[in-house]
Design a protein around this motif. Structure first.
Motif, PDB file in Angstrom:
ATOM      1  N   LEU A  52      38.863  37.549 -19.582  1.00  0.00           N
ATOM      2  CA  LEU A  52      38.119  36.828 -20.612  1.00  0.00           C
ATOM      3  C   LEU A  52      36.682  37.338 -20.665  1.00  0.00           C
ATOM      4  O   LEU A  52      36.034  37.486 -19.632  1.00  0.00           O
ATOM      5  CB  LEU A  52      38.135  35.326 -20.302  1.00  0.00           C
ATOM      6  CG  LEU A  52      37.452  34.415 -21.325  1.00  0.00           C
ATOM      7  CD1 LEU A  52      38.158  34.473 -22.674  1.00  0.00           C
ATOM      8  CD2 LEU A  52      37.411  32.974 -20.815  1.00  0.00           C
ATOM      9  N   GLY A  53      36.223  37.612 -21.872  1.00  0.00           N
ATOM     10  CA  GLY A  53      34.842  38.008 -22.086  1.00  0.00           C
ATOM     11  C   GLY A  53      34.093  36.914 -22.819  1.00  0.00           C
ATOM     12  O   GLY A  53      34.642  36.259 -23.706  1.00  0.00           O
ATOM     13  N   ILE A  82      33.626  31.455 -16.942  1.00  0.00           N
ATOM     14  CA  ILE A  82      32.556  31.764 -17.905  1.00  0.00           C
ATOM     15  C   ILE A  82      31.581  30.581 -17.966  1.00  0.00           C
ATOM     16  O   ILE A  82      30.352  30.769 -17.988  1.00  0.00           O
ATOM     17  CB  ILE A  82      33.145  32.047 -19.300  1.00  0.00           C
ATOM     18  CG1 ILE A  82      34.126  33.237 -19.261  1.00  0.00           C
ATOM     19  CG2 ILE A  82      32.034  32.270 -20.333  1.00  0.00           C
ATOM     20  CD1 ILE A  82      33.505  34.582 -19.136  1.00  0.00           C
ATOM     21  N   HIS A  94      24.068  39.049 -23.505  1.00  0.00           N
ATOM     22  CA  HIS A  94      24.773  39.720 -22.422  1.00  0.00           C
ATOM     23  C   HIS A  94      26.249  39.329 -22.449  1.00  0.00           C
ATOM     24  O   HIS A  94      26.616  38.274 -22.951  1.00  0.00           O
ATOM     25  CB  HIS A  94      24.145  39.360 -21.071  1.00  0.00           C
ATOM     26  CG  HIS A  94      22.884  40.129 -20.788  1.00  0.00           C
ATOM     27  ND1 HIS A  94      22.161  39.990 -19.628  1.00  0.00           N
ATOM     28  CD2 HIS A  94      22.222  41.039 -21.535  1.00  0.00           C
ATOM     29  CE1 HIS A  94      21.116  40.797 -19.670  1.00  0.00           C
ATOM     30  NE2 HIS A  94      21.123  41.446 -20.812  1.00  0.00           N
ATOM     31  N   LEU A  95      27.079  40.216 -21.889  1.00  0.00           N
ATOM     32  CA  LEU A  95      28.512  39.961 -21.791  1.00  0.00           C
ATOM     33  C   LEU A  95      28.802  39.281 -20.460  1.00  0.00           C
ATOM     34  O   LEU A  95      28.195  39.627 -19.451  1.00  0.00           O
ATOM     35  CB  LEU A  95      29.274  41.283 -21.843  1.00  0.00           C
ATOM     36  CG  LEU A  95      28.817  42.269 -22.911  1.00  0.00           C
ATOM     37  CD1 LEU A  95      29.505  43.618 -22.705  1.00  0.00           C
ATOM     38  CD2 LEU A  95      29.120  41.707 -24.279  1.00  0.00           C
ATOM     39  N   VAL A  96      29.720  38.337 -20.459  1.00  0.00           N
ATOM     40  CA  VAL A  96      30.167  37.695 -19.226  1.00  0.00           C
ATOM     41  C   VAL A  96      31.664  37.940 -19.134  1.00  0.00           C
ATOM     42  O   VAL A  96      32.403  37.647 -20.075  1.00  0.00           O
ATOM     43  CB  VAL A  96      29.892  36.179 -19.246  1.00  0.00           C
ATOM     44  CG1 VAL A  96      30.075  35.599 -17.857  1.00  0.00           C
ATOM     45  CG2 VAL A  96      28.499  35.886 -19.765  1.00  0.00           C
ATOM     46  N   TRP A  97      32.105  38.515 -18.013  1.00  0.00           N
ATOM     47  CA  TRP A  97      33.492  38.973 -17.905  1.00  0.00           C
ATOM     48  C   TRP A  97      34.162  38.469 -16.654  1.00  0.00           C
ATOM     49  O   TRP A  97      33.604  38.559 -15.572  1.00  0.00           O
ATOM     50  CB  TRP A  97      33.500  40.492 -17.822  1.00  0.00           C
ATOM     51  CG  TRP A  97      33.749  41.152 -19.102  1.00  0.00           C
ATOM     52  CD1 TRP A  97      33.801  40.589 -20.342  1.00  0.00           C
ATOM     53  CD2 TRP A  97      33.956  42.545 -19.270  1.00  0.00           C
ATOM     54  NE1 TRP A  97      34.027  41.563 -21.263  1.00  0.00           N
ATOM     55  CE2 TRP A  97      34.125  42.752 -20.649  1.00  0.00           C
ATOM     56  CE3 TRP A  97      34.020  43.616 -18.405  1.00  0.00           C
ATOM     57  CZ2 TRP A  97      34.360  44.023 -21.164  1.00  0.00           C
ATOM     58  CZ3 TRP A  97      34.240  44.869 -18.921  1.00  0.00           C
ATOM     59  CH2 TRP A  97      34.414  45.064 -20.296  1.00  0.00           C
ATOM     60  N   THR A  98      35.391  38.023 -16.804  1.00  0.00           N
ATOM     61  CA  THR A  98      36.126  37.559 -15.625  1.00  0.00           C
ATOM     62  C   THR A  98      37.618  37.764 -15.817  1.00  0.00           C
ATOM     63  O   THR A  98      38.092  37.980 -16.940  1.00  0.00           O
ATOM     64  CB  THR A  98      35.807  36.068 -15.353  1.00  0.00           C
ATOM     65  OG1 THR A  98      36.386  35.671 -14.116  1.00  0.00           O
ATOM     66  CG2 THR A  98      36.341  35.181 -16.469  1.00  0.00           C
ATOM     67  N   ALA A 105      22.042  33.738 -17.515  1.00  0.00           N
ATOM     68  CA  ALA A 105      23.232  33.506 -16.689  1.00  0.00           C
ATOM     69  C   ALA A 105      22.829  32.875 -15.360  1.00  0.00           C
ATOM     70  O   ALA A 105      21.806  33.237 -14.778  1.00  0.00           O
ATOM     71  CB  ALA A 105      23.961  34.829 -16.446  1.00  0.00           C
ATOM     72  N   MET A 120      28.967  30.468 -15.336  1.00  0.00           N
ATOM     73  CA  MET A 120      27.821  31.370 -15.480  1.00  0.00           C
ATOM     74  C   MET A 120      26.880  30.878 -16.581  1.00  0.00           C
ATOM     75  O   MET A 120      25.865  31.510 -16.860  1.00  0.00           O
ATOM     76  CB  MET A 120      28.291  32.792 -15.828  1.00  0.00           C
ATOM     77  CG  MET A 120      29.208  33.449 -14.814  1.00  0.00           C
ATOM     78  SD  MET A 120      28.533  33.534 -13.138  1.00  0.00           S
ATOM     79  CE  MET A 120      27.305  34.844 -13.317  1.00  0.00           C
TER      80      MET A 120
END
Lengths: 379, 379
Positions: free
Chosen positions: A145-146, A84, A48-52, A154, A87
């Motif tokens: 940031l990804g 990131i 999975h992608l984590v984005w902020t 997560a 998570m």
């Protein structure tokens, strides 16, 4: 230098093409958008992608007395890396947007990028694009940031359950104490600072680690990865807005009460020593300052979370094996969402209000003003 | 209202949970970072990610005379959607960072979000997080947008080859003409505008479509998707910085010369009519204005690209079937990278310099100043 020449001057040659490719970068800096290959887990399934995203504004989040240009670049990325980490993810790809006053020497922006790329190298982040605009007055830096996390692993804020333990992965209050010292040192040096007081002065004062915690914070990615992999971690936040504020977020998202025991809070020796010095030898005052920095300070980038007690032994062993800290500081109880503090003196537990215990009580006006400005929030 | 309450006020209830889930959103607004499931193509393979960021700064990219709050929100997202379209991608997930002056009424920010979410709904974009900070003076909006494209299908700037045709997917110059009219109308109304001249005034003047092109531009996602799927498109840019500037980028990235024929440029009737009106009936002057807007204006969000001639018939049929425009406007030639214009009067071709032909020649000072400020560039 035109705009494109500036961007090349700031970014070209910073990260090698084969390394960028190894991070999944198909098209990097220089086109309309970056093209990235999704990362896969050990079984070949896409993670999975984590984005902020986080924004730092000159004279709101930093100024010439508290941060040098490379510090601003480092922290602009580090604050995102910390999100990131919170998570349980691994940071991978960054976009950087800078809005630069026209009068600003491009070399200063290059130094900002020096710090940003130093942080990128430290955490394995590929810088894949961005935007550059002018700004009428203040420098504004936004980093998006990804990252990646194994599907279903997560860790959100919302899973704390009564009976869970509350933990910290490192000390808190260092950044606030460092900012306190920087602000006092700048005031003592007169008002026309063109940069923060040299680090040598902080070394002489015994506050170098506090100052570094403020200017070059180190996000807890390795700890976050262990916590996500463990399956025992029920909620997780980074301590960007202060321990009290982050604990209340977990309490509210989880619908439970968090109780923190003051005597379990990890207190670093240099932090306690500076609190005593700042209080001029008044022990009660030093204790107030210390608790204020630890509960209300923020920007420490330790992780705060909750875990099922059955998972503690195994997780503690994994943290020790990795050379990481894990401090149990309290417990989750049933009850209306909120945060409680059990004082070290054995007195009755008391509620901790919105943005931290006694947030501005007794702090110097300059420091309080700096903290009041630090109002970045993530929706 | 505290910061979290404001964010809830701006974002809550805007997009339905089941729709967000259908867009791959596992964790959306409200935690340290968003968690997203990578999108898959028809075979189940993960698509590549397309990622971009754009910043808009008050009094640099917009002001009270040119844009209303919802326009700012729309355009902050639309400029990113256009970048994804220019890679042949489909927009999916947005992060929104706003830095808001303390004196700004939160309702105005809510209206900005109204426009942003209207654009999100139009293009199927899930808003999954962001950041909110204060700003000493100006509103700053940064949107980071992630999309998806089939692996290997993204179209960069660098693939134009001699013999290729140069095309546009829509008219250009509308946004610049709209800005020209808005600036002139604001000046005529006196200097204390609290918002742009009402659209009814533009309708009466016959410039409503030009004004809408500036305030509510429509990115060319469907055209970009057709171009990426065709395999015939060798390079692609959106016309955000002006046709001349974007064509030069393709020429430089591809190592070839682009030749545009003035008489092949698509000229909209309302654009030509406004050029005549703005030139006060001077036909030569009107022609200059028109060419200036079309080559130098920018922010039109049509796509500019190149394609192999063998692909033209099939692509043209696909565009017609989809109700989209495709205009061949020139050709790619071997030679040093650069841009040439063949004038409509049959004169010799001439080179077109950096930021557009005759960029500020003869334009009103106010309009030129506005354009000079429009210096956003993507690294």
């Amino acid at each position: 230098m035109d705009e494109f020449a500036r961007i090349r001057h700031w970014t070209r040659g910073r990260q090698r093409p084969d390394w960028l490719r190894s991070r999944g970068v198909v098209v990097g800096i220089g086109d309309d958008a970056a093209v990235l290959e999704p990362d896969r887990d050990g079984t070949g399934a896409p993670r999975h992608l984590v984005w902020t995203v986080d924004t730092m504004v000159e004279d709101v989040h930093f100024n010439a007395a508290t941060m040098d240009d490379p510090d601003v670049g480092w922290k602009a990325l580090a604050s995102n890396v910390s999100d990131i980490a919170a998570m349980g993810g691994e940071p991978r790809h960054a976009l950087v947007s800078v809005s630069v006053p026209r009068s600003r020497d491009p070399e200063r922006v290059r130094r900002l990028y020096d710090g940003l790329y130093a942080c990128a190298d430290r955490y394995g982040v590929a810088v894949v694009g961005g935007d550059t605009t002018s700004s009428p007055e203040r420098l504004v830096v936004t980093v998006a940031l990804g990252g990646a996390v194994e599907a279903g692993k997560a860790v959100t804020r919302g899973g704390a359950r009564p009976g869970d333990l509350v933990f910290l992965t490192g000390p808190v209050g260092l950044s606030a104490a460092g900012l306190h010292w920087l602000t006092a040192a700048a005031a003592a040096a007169g008002g026309d600072a063109t940069g923060p007081v040299p680090i040598a002065a902080a070394e002489a004062a015994g506050t170098a680690a506090l100052v570094r915690a403020h200017r070059r914070p180190e996000p807890s990615v390795a700890a976050g990865r262990l916590l996500a992999a463990s399956g025992a971690c029920t909620s997780l936040n980074d301590v960007s807005d202060g321990l009290a504020s982050e604990a209340r977020e977990i309490a509210e998202a989880s619908g439970a009460a968090l109780v923190i025991r003051e005597r379990l809070l990890p207190v670093r020796g240099d932090l306690a020593a500076y609190a005593r010095a700042a209080a001029g030898g008044d022990d009660a005052r030093a204790g107030e300052l210390l608790l204020d920095w630890m509960l209300g300070g923020g920007e420490d980038y330790a992780l705060l979370g909750t875990l099922a007690p059955a998972g503690l032994d195994r997780l503690g062993a994994a943290f020790r094996a990795a050379g990481l800290e894990l401090h149990v500081i309290g417990a989750v109880e049933a009850g209306p969402p909120g945060l409680w503090l059990e004082p070290a003196d054995g007195g009755r537990r008391r509620p901790v209000e919105a943005r931290g215990y006694n947030h501005f009580g007794g702090i110097s006006a300059a420091s309080a003003a700096a903290w009041m400005k630090k109002d970045g929030e993530r929706p």
